[in-house]
Motif scaffolding. Structure first.
Motif, PDB file in Angstrom:
ATOM      1  N   ASP A 106      -4.282   0.561  -4.017  1.00 39.42           N
ATOM      2  CA  ASP A 106      -2.881   0.976  -3.862  1.00 39.42           C
ATOM      3  C   ASP A 106      -2.778   1.732  -2.554  1.00 39.42           C
ATOM      4  O   ASP A 106      -3.681   2.465  -2.188  1.00 39.42           O
ATOM      5  N   GLU A 161       5.663   6.462  -0.380  1.00 36.12           N
ATOM      6  CA  GLU A 161       5.865   5.249  -1.177  1.00 36.12           C
ATOM      7  C   GLU A 161       4.515   4.672  -1.585  1.00 36.12           C
ATOM      8  O   GLU A 161       3.612   4.569  -0.762  1.00 36.12           O
ATOM      9  N   THR A 203       2.455   1.384  -2.914  1.00 37.89           N
ATOM     10  CA  THR A 203       2.515  -0.065  -2.989  1.00 37.89           C
ATOM     11  C   THR A 203       1.190  -0.583  -3.511  1.00 37.89           C
ATOM     12  O   THR A 203       0.129  -0.218  -2.999  1.00 37.89           O
TER      13      THR A 203
END
Length: 170
Positions: free
Chosen positions: A33, A39, A41
């Motif tokens: 990840d 953020e 992702t």
């Protein structure tokens, strides 16, 4: 700055009453990840072929079978895939990063006689260990990923699954 959060599951640790093949701490699953600008992702998830037996602890706690792992990508392909994700300036983050990078990747590559550019790129990247950092040390012995998640109120469901662990780490 990007933080590339990784987690491996392996076929088991050295010692104990069960035997692991081809050798202990052979990686069977990787999940990645990425955290960038706050953020998260999900970047990569794979099973890794090559292990032909698992330690008893792995059989009881990791929900992957030898048959499922055998359908994964070869170790060398996983190295190329992971290296392809990494960018200049990234920091690799793991819970017990010396195990993930130096043992699951480095020692396995050495035993398989792999010395390619992908391996070198991965091993030379800046790294950060959530298990050994000063903040975790201040939790007074509570250094398991589950303990840190509890402290930061992060939900960790299905621990010892690389996908769940890398997501919680991120």
């Amino acid at each position: 700055m990007r933080y590339v959060c990784i987690d491996f599951e392996t076929n088991g640790f050295p010692g104990g009453s069960s035997w692991t093949l081809p050798f202990s701490s052979y990686p069977i699953q990787l999940s990645v990840d990425i955290v960038e600008d706050g953020e998260v992702t999900h970047a990569y998830d794979t099973l890794i072929s090559g292990a032909t037996s698992f330690a008893d602890w792995v059989k009881e706690n990791v929900h992957i079978t030898v048959e499922e792992a055998s359908k994964g990508v070869p170790f060398k392909q996983m190295l190329e895939d992971l290296a392809g994700i990494l960018q200049e300036g990234d920091t690799i983050v793991a819970h017990n990063i010396s195990f993930d990078l130096d043992t699951a990747i480095g020692r396995t590559a050495k035993r398989l006689n792999i010395t390619n550019q992908s391996l070198q790129k991965i091993l030379k990247m800046p790294r950060f260990c959530t298990m050994r950092c000063a903040y975790t040390k201040s939790l007074q012995g509570e250094s398991k990923l589950q303990d840190i998640c509890k402290h930061f109120q992060v939900v960790l469901e299905n621990a010892h699954d690389a996908r769940a662990d890398s997501a919680a780490l991120a």
